[in-house]
Scaffold this active site. Structure first.
Site, mmCIF file in Angstrom:
data_model
loop_
_atom_site.group_PDB
_atom_site.id
_atom_site.type_symbol
_atom_site.label_atom_id
_atom_site.label_comp_id
_atom_site.label_asym_id
_atom_site.label_seq_id
_atom_site.Cartn_x
_atom_site.Cartn_y
_atom_site.Cartn_z
ATOM 1 N N ARG A 1 0.866 -1.187 0.000
ATOM 2 C CA ARG A 1 0.000 0.000 0.000
ATOM 3 C C ARG A 1 0.901 1.235 0.000
ATOM 4 O O ARG A 1 1.682 1.438 0.923
ATOM 5 C CB ARG A 1 -0.908 -0.001 1.224
ATOM 6 C CG ARG A 1 -1.694 1.299 1.379
ATOM 7 C CD ARG A 1 -2.725 1.226 2.504
ATOM 8 N NE ARG A 1 -3.420 2.499 2.605
ATOM 9 C CZ ARG A 1 -3.264 3.367 3.611
ATOM 10 N NH1 ARG A 1 -2.459 3.098 4.618
ATOM 11 N NH2 ARG A 1 -3.915 4.509 3.607
ATOM 12 N N HIS B 1 -2.890 10.993 0.747
ATOM 13 C CA HIS B 1 -2.308 10.801 2.073
ATOM 14 C C HIS B 1 -1.719 12.147 2.506
ATOM 15 O O HIS B 1 -0.518 12.290 2.700
ATOM 16 C CB HIS B 1 -1.266 9.675 2.060
ATOM 17 C CG HIS B 1 -1.026 9.034 3.396
ATOM 18 N ND1 HIS B 1 -1.214 7.680 3.629
ATOM 19 C CD2 HIS B 1 -0.616 9.544 4.577
ATOM 20 C CE1 HIS B 1 -0.909 7.402 4.898
ATOM 21 N NE2 HIS B 1 -0.544 8.520 5.494
ATOM 22 N N GLU C 1 -7.303 8.481 6.394
ATOM 23 C CA GLU C 1 -7.595 9.094 7.691
ATOM 24 C C GLU C 1 -8.076 10.543 7.595
ATOM 25 O O GLU C 1 -7.410 11.467 8.074
ATOM 26 C CB GLU C 1 -6.362 9.042 8.594
ATOM 27 C CG GLU C 1 -5.863 7.644 8.846
ATOM 28 C CD GLU C 1 -4.725 7.600 9.863
ATOM 29 O OE1 GLU C 1 -4.241 8.668 10.265
ATOM 30 O OE2 GLU C 1 -4.340 6.505 10.258
ATOM 31 N N ASN D 1 -7.122 1.800 9.771
ATOM 32 C CA ASN D 1 -5.796 2.010 10.357
ATOM 33 C C ASN D 1 -5.972 1.971 11.863
ATOM 34 O O ASN D 1 -6.827 2.683 12.400
ATOM 35 C CB ASN D 1 -5.213 3.384 9.981
ATOM 36 C CG ASN D 1 -4.772 3.457 8.528
ATOM 37 O OD1 ASN D 1 -4.873 2.485 7.784
ATOM 38 N ND2 ASN D 1 -4.266 4.613 8.137
ATOM 39 N N TYR E 1 -4.006 1.732 15.818
ATOM 40 C CA TYR E 1 -2.770 1.772 16.596
ATOM 41 C C TYR E 1 -2.985 1.579 18.092
ATOM 42 O O TYR E 1 -2.244 0.851 18.736
ATOM 43 C CB TYR E 1 -2.046 3.104 16.358
ATOM 44 C CG TYR E 1 -1.460 3.217 14.961
ATOM 45 C CD1 TYR E 1 -0.171 2.781 14.701
ATOM 46 C CD2 TYR E 1 -2.212 3.718 13.905
ATOM 47 C CE1 TYR E 1 0.368 2.860 13.417
ATOM 48 C CE2 TYR E 1 -1.677 3.807 12.620
ATOM 49 C CZ TYR E 1 -0.387 3.367 12.389
ATOM 50 O OH TYR E 1 0.137 3.433 11.117
ATOM 51 N N GLU F 1 -3.261 -0.173 7.994
ATOM 52 C CA GLU F 1 -2.058 0.193 8.754
ATOM 53 C C GLU F 1 -2.183 -0.347 10.159
ATOM 54 O O GLU F 1 -3.252 -0.252 10.769
ATOM 55 C CB GLU F 1 -1.885 1.719 8.907
ATOM 56 C CG GLU F 1 -1.436 2.453 7.695
ATOM 57 C CD GLU F 1 -1.310 3.960 7.940
ATOM 58 O OE1 GLU F 1 -1.066 4.388 9.091
ATOM 59 O OE2 GLU F 1 -1.470 4.708 6.958
#
Ligand code: GBH
Length: 489
Positions: free
Chosen positions: A83, A128, A173, A315, A317, A383
């Site tokens: 990606r 992005h 995002e 994504n 985290y 991600e």
């Protein structure tokens, strides 16, 4: 504290896609080569005072020249997919069709061809965060004209690369673009307008996404057969006291304001979550405005936006604890509009980034929440990864434990909870330009020496771990994996 299940031994479904991810400005460098136009992150870095030690992405990992090496690194790991993002200003230097830069198209053609030669499936992100400066100069995402400009850019990408690229992400995002870019101003374009601009820019971005989705369906899908979605990110919001209804509602409110802000229009009904509309309308009224600071979609717009995602791209985290907190007499402010308080627990492990505490069980919960909220979609984790601050420690045990624990929670979500997760992209292939943190936070499976003009890449131990995981497509009974997992509280 949430119950934790033991480490799960088992295999990912056959055909599970393992990949790595990067983005253009974070790795490419060559900021003014081959006719590339200036974008907002060039400006934000060059003006000084915005980024750690005034570092820039001018050279970054120099992947604009070194991408064949990057592909070799991916082959060594054995990834199935890559990606990456396309830089708008390489193709359209001023963001419009006024001038198309062939050298930019040639660059991505070559990258894509070499990936395919290496047996690596490309997934391309259109946006992005590197908005053409010329479009910022007319107001950026606050200007509705960007819907058409973005659509022209998306069309050019489908036309140029869509014979080979079948997986498209429109925006990476948008929450970060709208809140950090226009709300707090810690990211480019550095606008701090917390009560208004995040909502208006989100409105334009959602329409831009929907338009670019329809352009694909109307003009390309029948010949190219690809799929299009939008990548969304948010912390998992865990209720402070899961037995307290108000905390449960507060955690849901937080999820609706971050993930739901974009996912609800795209995957539910073309409109913002009810609780978000209610909160912002009430706050706006209390503050003396005669209409909500949250804009409204027309019925036609709702119908146009609904259903514009072919899969869910996540994504992920970290996790926050959330409790209910009524913000009395608050000024216009996207976060205060939520009436919540958020924090991370001291006992959670730390990382190289102050916002990122590894919380593997939160990953499983958010994957389940997506299925509950949006239905049984295919999910791609576009991600997931962790940072360190050390510059040259190749024995990155904390990253190995992170990947072991998070991918194991994803395995539980698939095998035990029945969520249809189809693929996973580790962030990131390389240490790279970590936005306002510059090169001080490193997410790479490969160490990059940014002091050296050649930008040499060296595999960290985590790349070997990832390689083994891909080769085994899961976890067999090795004590090492469970040991790594048990390092989390
Ligand atoms: C992703 O964002 C990005 O897509 C990727 O480009 C990035 O390199 C990667 O994560 C690692 O960060 O303390 O106010 O500066 C993840 C979500 C949201 C996390 C913004 C960091 C910074 C908060 N990011 N947040 S602040």
């Amino acid at each position: 504290d949430p119950e934790r299940d033991a480490f799960l031994y088992g295999m990912f479904p056959e055909g599970f896609v393992w990949g790595t991810a990067t983005s253009a400005y974070q790795i490419e460098g060559a900021w003014d080569e081959d006719g590339k136009g200036v974008h907002i992150w060039d400006t934000f870095c060059h003006e000084g005072g915005n980024v750690h030690e005034n570092q820039t992405g001018d050279v970054a990992c120099d992947s604009y020249h070194k991408y064949p090496t990057d592909i070799e690194l991916m082959k060594d790991i054995g990834v199935h997919s890559y990606r990456f993002s396309i830089s708008w200003t390489r193709l359209m230097p001023d963001g419009t069709t006024a001038y198309i830069e062939q050298r930019g198209i040639d660059y991505y053609n070559s990258l894509i061809d070499k990936l395919i030669d290496a047996g690596i499936v490309p997934m391309a992100t259109l946006y992005h965060w590197d908005l053409p400066q010329a479009l910022q100069d007319i107001g950026g995402w606050e200007n509705e004209e960007l819907v058409e400009h973005f659509n022209d850019y998306a069309r050019l990408c489908y036309e140029s690369f869509g014979d080979r690229v079948k997986n498209w992400i429109t925006f990476n995002e948008p929450y970060v673009v709208t809140w950090l870019g226009y709300g707090t101003g810690v990211f480019a374009p550095g606008i701090a307008d917390p009560g208004f601009a995040p909502y208006t820019t989100a409105h334009t971005i959602i329409k831009s996404h929907a338009k670019a989705y329809h352009t694909y369906v109307d003009e390309f899908k029948s010949t190219q057969n690809g799929q299009v979605s939008i990548t969304l990110s948010c912390d998992w919001g865990e209720p402070g006291d899961p037995d307290n209804e108000e905390d449960v509602a507060a955690a849901d409110r937080y999820m609706q304001f971050t993930m739901g802000w974009y996912a609800h229009p795209v995957f539910v009904n073309g409109d913002y979550p009810e609780v978000m509309k209610w909160q912002v309308a009430n706050k706006s009224m209390e503050q003396g405005y005669n209409e909500s600071r949250l804009p409204e979609f027309t019925e036609d717009e709702k119908a146009f936006i609904k259903g514009t995602g072919d899969f869910f791209a996540l994504n992920q985290y970290t996790t926050s604890m959330v409790i209910d907190m009524y913000r009395e007499d608050s000024p216009p402010h996207y976060e205060l509009d939520q009436d919540v308080c958020r924090w991370q627990e001291d006992e959670w492990p730390t990382s190289g980034s102050d916002w990122l505490r590894p919380v593997p069980w939160g990953f499983r919960r958010i994957i389940n929440w997506i299925k509950k909220e949006y239905g049984d979609l295919e999910v791609y984790v576009t991600e997931n990864g962790v940072s360190t601050n050390d510059t040259d420690n190749l024995n990155d045990i904390s990253r190995i434990t992170f990947y072991a624990a998070y991918t194991n929670e994803m395995l539980k979500a698939i095998l035990e909870d029945g969520v249809n997760v189809k693929g996973y992209f580790a962030w990131s292939l390389l240490d790279n330009f970590e936005w306002a943190s510059g090169y001080s936070e490193r997410f790479g499976l490969h160490y990059v020496d940014f002091e050296n003009d050649e930008r040499p890449r060296t595999p960290k131990d985590s790349s070997k771990f990832y390689s083994d995981l891909i080769e085994n497509n899961g976890y067999q009974d090795t004590k090492r994996d469970a040991f790594l997992y048990d390092m989390f509280p």
